[in-house]
Design a protein around this motif. Structure first.
Motif, PDB file in Angstrom:
ATOM      1  N   VAL A 168       0.854  -1.185   0.127  1.00 11.47           N
ATOM      2  CA  VAL A 168       0.048   0.023  -0.003  1.00 11.47           C
ATOM      3  C   VAL A 168       1.031   1.157   0.034  1.00 11.47           C
ATOM      4  O   VAL A 168       1.658   1.337   0.891  1.00 11.47           O
ATOM      5  N   PRO A 169       0.623   2.297  -0.972  1.00 12.57           N
ATOM      6  CA  PRO A 169       1.364   3.399  -1.011  1.00 12.57           C
ATOM      7  C   PRO A 169       1.469   4.210   0.174  1.00 12.57           C
ATOM      8  O   PRO A 169       0.220   4.162   0.856  1.00 12.57           O
ATOM      9  N   THR A 170       2.121   5.040   0.677  1.00 11.68           N
ATOM     10  CA  THR A 170       1.766   6.149   1.774  1.00 11.68           C
ATOM     11  C   THR A 170       0.953   7.037   1.448  1.00 11.68           C
ATOM     12  O   THR A 170       0.071   7.262   2.196  1.00 11.68           O
ATOM     13  N   LEU A 171       0.593   7.619   0.298  1.00 14.12           N
ATOM     14  CA  LEU A 171      -0.213   8.465  -0.261  1.00 14.12           C
ATOM     15  C   LEU A 171      -0.699   8.046  -1.643  1.00 14.12           C
ATOM     16  O   LEU A 171       0.185   7.930  -2.343  1.00 14.12           O
ATOM     17  N   LEU A 172      -2.121   8.182  -1.656  1.00 15.53           N
ATOM     18  CA  LEU A 172      -2.464   8.028  -3.289  1.00 15.53           C
ATOM     19  C   LEU A 172      -3.070   9.168  -3.508  1.00 15.53           C
ATOM     20  O   LEU A 172      -4.229   9.477  -2.780  1.00 15.53           O
ATOM     21  N   ILE A 173      -2.791  10.109  -4.454  1.00 13.34           N
ATOM     22  CA  ILE A 173      -3.525  11.213  -5.227  1.00 13.34           C
ATOM     23  C   ILE A 173      -4.449  10.845  -6.322  1.00 13.34           C
ATOM     24  O   ILE A 173      -3.830  10.247  -7.380  1.00 13.34           O
ATOM     25  N   ARG A 174      -5.591  10.808  -6.213  1.00 16.91           N
ATOM     26  CA  ARG A 174      -6.436  10.582  -7.411  1.00 16.91           C
ATOM     27  C   ARG A 174      -7.062  11.779  -7.930  1.00 16.91           C
ATOM     28  O   ARG A 174      -7.826  12.606  -7.230  1.00 16.91           O
ATOM     29  N   LEU A 175      -6.799  12.109  -9.351  1.00 18.76           N
ATOM     30  CA  LEU A 175      -7.387  12.933  -9.845  1.00 18.76           C
ATOM     31  C   LEU A 175      -8.572  12.720 -10.533  1.00 18.76           C
ATOM     32  O   LEU A 175      -8.746  11.792 -11.590  1.00 18.76           O
ATOM     33  N   ASN A 176      -9.720  13.647 -10.312  1.00 19.98           N
ATOM     34  CA  ASN A 176     -11.094  13.265 -10.838  1.00 19.98           C
ATOM     35  C   ASN A 176     -11.374  14.329 -12.031  1.00 19.98           C
ATOM     36  O   ASN A 176     -11.105  15.595 -11.679  1.00 19.98           O
ATOM     37  N   VAL A 177     -11.868  13.778 -13.015  1.00 17.94           N
ATOM     38  CA  VAL A 177     -12.134  14.581 -13.899  1.00 17.94           C
ATOM     39  C   VAL A 177     -13.414  14.021 -14.643  1.00 17.94           C
ATOM     40  O   VAL A 177     -13.670  12.894 -14.807  1.00 17.94           O
ATOM     41  N   ASP A 178     -14.115  14.761 -15.518  1.00 17.52           N
ATOM     42  CA  ASP A 178     -15.091  14.292 -16.341  1.00 17.52           C
ATOM     43  C   ASP A 178     -14.720  13.889 -17.636  1.00 17.52           C
ATOM     44  O   ASP A 178     -13.567  14.281 -18.063  1.00 17.52           O
ATOM     45  N   ALA A 179     -15.551  12.905 -18.275  1.00 23.29           N
ATOM     46  CA  ALA A 179     -15.232  12.322 -19.499  1.00 23.29           C
ATOM     47  C   ALA A 179     -14.998  13.278 -20.493  1.00 23.29           C
ATOM     48  O   ALA A 179     -14.037  13.143 -21.352  1.00 23.29           O
ATOM     49  N   GLU A 180     -15.687  14.124 -20.655  1.00 18.03           N
ATOM     50  CA  GLU A 180     -15.888  15.151 -21.733  1.00 18.03           C
ATOM     51  C   GLU A 180     -14.688  15.930 -21.557  1.00 18.03           C
ATOM     52  O   GLU A 180     -13.889  16.166 -22.744  1.00 18.03           O
ATOM     53  N   THR A 181     -14.219  16.407 -20.529  1.00 20.36           N
ATOM     54  CA  THR A 181     -13.177  17.343 -20.145  1.00 20.36           C
ATOM     55  C   THR A 181     -11.794  16.326 -20.619  1.00 20.36           C
ATOM     56  O   THR A 181     -10.948  16.912 -21.310  1.00 20.36           O
ATOM     57  N   ALA A 182     -11.829  15.167 -20.303  1.00 18.63           N
ATOM     58  CA  ALA A 182     -10.781  14.451 -20.513  1.00 18.63           C
ATOM     59  C   ALA A 182     -10.757  14.208 -22.053  1.00 18.63           C
ATOM     60  O   ALA A 182      -9.583  14.006 -22.489  1.00 18.63           O
ATOM     61  N   HIS A 183     -11.816  13.978 -22.738  1.00 22.14           N
ATOM     62  CA  HIS A 183     -11.695  13.735 -24.311  1.00 22.14           C
ATOM     63  C   HIS A 183     -11.154  14.884 -24.914  1.00 22.14           C
ATOM     64  O   HIS A 183     -10.329  14.813 -25.774  1.00 22.14           O
ATOM     65  N   VAL A 184     -11.483  16.147 -24.416  1.00 17.30           N
ATOM     66  CA  VAL A 184     -11.012  17.295 -24.844  1.00 17.30           C
ATOM     67  C   VAL A 184      -9.453  17.229 -24.720  1.00 17.30           C
ATOM     68  O   VAL A 184      -8.834  17.789 -25.860  1.00 17.30           O
ATOM     69  N   ARG A 185      -8.794  16.933 -23.505  1.00 21.27           N
ATOM     70  CA  ARG A 185      -7.420  16.887 -23.748  1.00 21.27           C
ATOM     71  C   ARG A 185      -6.719  15.804 -24.182  1.00 21.27           C
ATOM     72  O   ARG A 185      -5.809  16.035 -24.493  1.00 21.27           O
ATOM     73  N   LYS A 186      -7.687  14.556 -24.449  1.00 26.50           N
ATOM     74  CA  LYS A 186      -6.989  13.386 -25.102  1.00 26.50           C
ATOM     75  C   LYS A 186      -7.831  13.092 -26.106  1.00 26.50           C
ATOM     76  O   LYS A 186      -8.566  12.069 -26.090  1.00 26.50           O
ATOM     77  N   PRO A 187      -7.813  14.073 -27.281  1.00 27.89           N
ATOM     78  CA  PRO A 187      -8.990  13.561 -28.420  1.00 27.89           C
ATOM     79  C   PRO A 187      -8.459  12.312 -29.043  1.00 27.89           C
ATOM     80  O   PRO A 187      -9.382  11.837 -29.761  1.00 27.89           O
ATOM     81  N   ASP A 188      -7.492  11.514 -28.954  1.00 25.96           N
ATOM     82  CA  ASP A 188      -7.023  10.602 -29.495  1.00 25.96           C
ATOM     83  C   ASP A 188      -7.601   9.211 -28.930  1.00 25.96           C
ATOM     84  O   ASP A 188      -7.250   7.993 -29.230  1.00 25.96           O
ATOM     85  N   HIS A 189      -8.012   9.521 -27.689  1.00 24.89           N
ATOM     86  CA  HIS A 189      -8.594   8.566 -26.821  1.00 24.89           C
ATOM     87  C   HIS A 189     -10.124   8.209 -27.141  1.00 24.89           C
ATOM     88  O   HIS A 189     -10.880   9.085 -27.338  1.00 24.89           O
TER      89      HIS A 189
END
Length: 245
Positions: A168-189
């Protein structure tokens, strides 16, 4: 079957997870740069890393390009959602299993660094709650019609991931984003793949790790500030981190 071993909290390991397009790589790199000012620190990418493997294969004389193209087709087949209901053939299963073993090799390097007292920032982290490389889980799921060889590979891969996930890692940082924003940032996905990640990743517990959830749609300076605050909070509570210089 042997008894599952107990979880083990790793010292000085900070994992950054989240959907593609959430900013994992950027945040992990900036955290690593900051922690290097305090003590010995390393950055490790704990994803599948098929791209680097392919580049190594392509450098092989004569046979490299042909083998590389073949493995890419097999890897894509294994990840194609249309094929999820079908049992993978032996070659595809072997390719998926080898990718998992490559991930474990990097994970073992992380463990060795942790034992030496090095602070490690990872981009991604393996888990066993949900299968699939999309979620950094096991890539093979044996079906009723799977061959004995595929079932054996799936069992071995499950064991690999269980062994990694118990650390188990000491700390886990989870970045939450909506799918539409993610797709704008990663249009090839593929949008469907991003939607799956956005749906599944917030449900993962990473074996009881301390998780800090951050809104990845906020200005990046704010995300970095909150991530550093979480790291500093861990530093105040743990001897695993060296004091700032």
């Amino acid at each position: 079957m042997g008894r599952r071993r107990a979880s083990r909290l790793l010292g000085g390991v900070i994992a950054v997870v989240g959907c593609d397009g959430a900013g994992k790589s950027t945040l992990a790199a900036d955290l690593h740069a900051e922690l290097q000012k305090r003590a010995a620190a390393e950055f490790l990418y704990l994803g599948q890393d098929s791209g680097n493997i392919l580049r190594s294969i392509l450098r092989l004389p004569l046979i490299g390009p042909a083998i590389g193209r073949y493995l890419v087709r097999r890897s894509q087949q294994a990840h194609d959602e249309k094929d999820k209901s079908a049992s993978p053939d032996m070659v595809t299963a072997l390719v998926v299993h080898l990718l998992s073993r490559w991930r474990r090799r990097k994970f073992r390097r992380m463990l060795a660094l942790s034992r030496r007292g090095v602070i490690i920032v990872t981009d991604r982290y393996p888990q066993t709650q949900v299968p699939g490389f999309y979620f950094d889980g096991p890539g093979l799921v044996a079906k009723e019609d799977s061959s004995a060889f595929v079932r054996w590979l799936a069992a071995r891969e499950q064991h690999l991931y269980e062994d990694m996930a118990r650390h188990v890692p000491t700390l886990l940082i989870r970045l939450n984003v909506d799918a539409e924003t993610a797709h704008v940032r990663k249009p090839d996905h593929k949008l469907a793949m991003l939607q799956d990640k956005v749906r599944v990743l917030p449900t993962l517990t990473f074996n009881g790790a301390r998780i800090v959830d951050l809104d990845a749609t906020a200005p990046y300076a704010e995300v970095l500030r909150e991530a550093l605050a979480a790291v500093n909070d861990i530093h105040r509570q743990s001897a695993s981190f060296a004091a700032p210089g």
